[in-house]
Design a protein around this motif. Structure first.
Motif, PDB file in Angstrom:
ATOM      1  N   ILE A  39      -2.937  -1.828  -9.065  1.00 37.34           N
ATOM      2  CA  ILE A  39      -2.889  -0.420  -8.650  1.00 37.34           C
ATOM      3  C   ILE A  39      -3.010  -0.374  -6.887  1.00 37.34           C
ATOM      4  O   ILE A  39      -2.503   0.181  -6.475  1.00 37.34           O
ATOM      5  N   LEU A  40      -3.933  -1.404  -6.740  1.00 36.38           N
ATOM      6  CA  LEU A  40      -4.188  -1.414  -5.293  1.00 36.38           C
ATOM      7  C   LEU A  40      -3.044  -1.994  -4.520  1.00 36.38           C
ATOM      8  O   LEU A  40      -2.650  -1.457  -3.320  1.00 36.38           O
ATOM      9  N   LEU A  41      -2.436  -3.033  -5.129  1.00 42.04           N
ATOM     10  CA  LEU A  41      -1.255  -3.309  -4.309  1.00 42.04           C
ATOM     11  C   LEU A  41      -0.195  -2.440  -4.342  1.00 42.04           C
ATOM     12  O   LEU A  41       0.748  -2.514  -3.356  1.00 42.04           O
ATOM     13  N   THR A  42       0.010  -2.045  -5.453  1.00 42.23           N
ATOM     14  CA  THR A  42       1.410  -0.997  -5.431  1.00 42.23           C
ATOM     15  C   THR A  42       1.021   0.167  -4.306  1.00 42.23           C
ATOM     16  O   THR A  42       1.946   0.599  -3.844  1.00 42.23           O
ATOM     17  N   PHE A  43      -0.397   0.489  -4.408  1.00 44.85           N
ATOM     18  CA  PHE A  43      -0.798   1.646  -3.300  1.00 44.85           C
ATOM     19  C   PHE A  43      -0.222   0.980  -1.877  1.00 44.85           C
ATOM     20  O   PHE A  43       0.168   1.811  -1.040  1.00 44.85           O
ATOM     21  N   VAL A  44      -0.727  -0.130  -1.747  1.00 50.55           N
ATOM     22  CA  VAL A  44      -0.183  -0.878  -0.514  1.00 50.55           C
ATOM     23  C   VAL A  44       1.148  -0.529  -0.211  1.00 50.55           C
ATOM     24  O   VAL A  44       1.741  -0.508   1.129  1.00 50.55           O
TER      25      VAL A  44
END
Length: 440
Positions: A145-150
């Motif tokens: 989730i965090l990396l897709t956000f980045v």
């Protein structure tokens, strides 16, 4: 919670009876983020998951308590830049914490290399996970989730792009633990690495109904495994059947990345062994080689369609032809007397011949280079090949047993082919394979 595990294991109980309490050791300076930091990131991930979690699965969009149209409108209106500002999160912070989650997932996961298959599975299959395997998956989902956000921020110029995971091919890095990397790795490659490829290592092609019935029994009698993932038996049912496309699609390697003079193979090799009668199609060694060359050319055409070309000596190892010395399978494996005795049992009057006459007719048919069916040509009723195969099996089984007991006894040719095919299949053990590229 995983940080507490080692501390709970070292806990101690203090105080007098009735006033006892459990004391945990102090957190280690190497324990990672403080609880307050995890609390902060739990809030961030909870905010972001409505936007990114439904798209992590590669099989279909997973939504709860909302219809697709409403979610699509929410997705279109979602602004990652404004969200990052509201959450007071920088892309660099998000990436570093995501990598920390993925590192912990790698440490916690008890499934080892099998985690690659778990990550490649559709999300609906994750519901059966328990214990640390589930905890590791949750960490990977949170990190994703965090990396897709980045990545979303990077697409708008608000963050640096993440490095490609193939840039870490020579060393471990948290980013290779991403769930999204399963999209980049073919399922065949993962299964091959784990030794559970569904593709047969060897296809043994035989010609007629007699072989179709007897060959599986030969394997069983020899104690050889013939499960479909190891070896498959293909009956051509006719001498002239062209197997070019079947062999091409079965044997042609699936090419992965090229490194130097070799290609990585996406799945383990599959070889084909063709065992046939020397009939019209296979009458001479020149005809055998001509047909084999045609198969190899078709395999190379399939390889070329993938944008590559391999050394043909590599393909030659994967295409083998075994030719019986006699005109048909029955004459190759049984004497005239053995065949005559079996035919006399199967037919009510053996065409009016006694056993010596039937032996002579069988011998004459062999000498004429005809198929065994010529013996009962014109008889009424006709003998069917499956009936003949079943009746001949006890004789063939006895010959196999004799060869097993006595090293000097002749090994039935079909038993030798079965052993060779099985050994070849076993030689393609699990793991990664390479195939040499054609010289430029």
């Amino acid at each position: 919670m995983p940080d507490l595990r080692t501390r709970v294991a070292k806990s101690r109980v203090i105080g007098s009876y009735g006033h006892q309490r459990t004391v945990l050791p102090q957190r280690s300076i190497n324990a990672g983020s403080a609880p307050a930091d995890y609390r902060r990131w739990a809030i961030v991930i909870a905010v972001l998951e409505a936007r990114y979690l439904p798209t992590i699965g590669i099989d279909f969009l997973e939504l709860s308590n909302v219809d697709p149209e409403a979610w699509q409108k929410f997705r279109e209106d979602f602004d990652p830049v404004n969200t990052a500002a509201a959450l007071q999160v920088s892309p660099d912070e998000a990436r570093k914490f995501a990598e920390r989650l993925l590192s912990r997932a790698h440490t916690l996961d008890p499934t080892g290399d099998w985690s690659k298959l778990i990550r490649r599975a559709p999300s609906r299959a994750w519901k059966s996970l328990r214990g640390d395997a589930l905890v590791a998956l949750d960490h990977r989902l949170a990190g994703e989730i965090l990396l897709t956000f980045v990545e979303d921020l990077a697409s708008r110029g608000a963050a640096e792009a993440l490095p490609e995971t193939n840039s870490f091919s020579r060393s471990w890095h948290p980013l290779i633990e991403r769930i999204s990397t399963r999209r980049d790795t073919p399922l065949d490659e993962i299964l091959g690495d784990l030794g559970v490829s569904p593709h047969a290592n060897v296809v043994l092609a035989v010609e007629g109904e007699t072989e179709e019935i007897l060959v599986p029994r030969v394997f069983d009698e020899l104690g050889l495994r013939r499960s479909p993932d190891l070896l498959r038996i293909l009956c051509m049912r006719t001498e002239g059947r062209d197997l070019s496309m079947v062999i091409a699609l079965t044997v042609a390697p699936l090419l992965g990345e090229r490194q130097g003079d070799n290609y990585w193979m996406i799945r383990p090799p599959t070889a084909v062994v063709v065992a046939v009668d020397p009939g019209e199609v296979w009458a001479t060694q020149a005809k055998v080689e001509k047909r084999r060359r045609k198969w190899i050319e078709e395999i190379q055409n399939v390889v070329k369609a993938q944008g590559g070309e391999v050394d043909e000596t590599e393909l030659e190892k994967l295409v083998q032809v075994r030719l019986w010395k006699q005109t048909c399978f029955e004459f190759e494996h049984f004497t005239d007397l053995e065949l005559a005795q079996t035919i006399s049992v199967l037919h009510p009057n053996s065409g009016g011949l006694d056993l010596p006459g039937l032996v002579d007719l069988t011998a004459a048919t062999r000498s004429a280079g005809a198929d065994i069916k010529k013996v009962w040509h014109g008889w009424n009723p006709q003998i069917r090949k499956p009936e003949l195969a079943n009746a001949l099996w006890p004789t063939l089984r006895d010959k196999i047993h004799r060869a097993q007991r006595d090293p000097a006894a002749d090994v039935p040719p079909i038993a030798a082919v079965a052993l060779d095919a099985h050994d070849l299949a076993q030689s393609f053990n699990f793991g990664r394979y390479v195939i040499r590229a054609k010289s430029d």
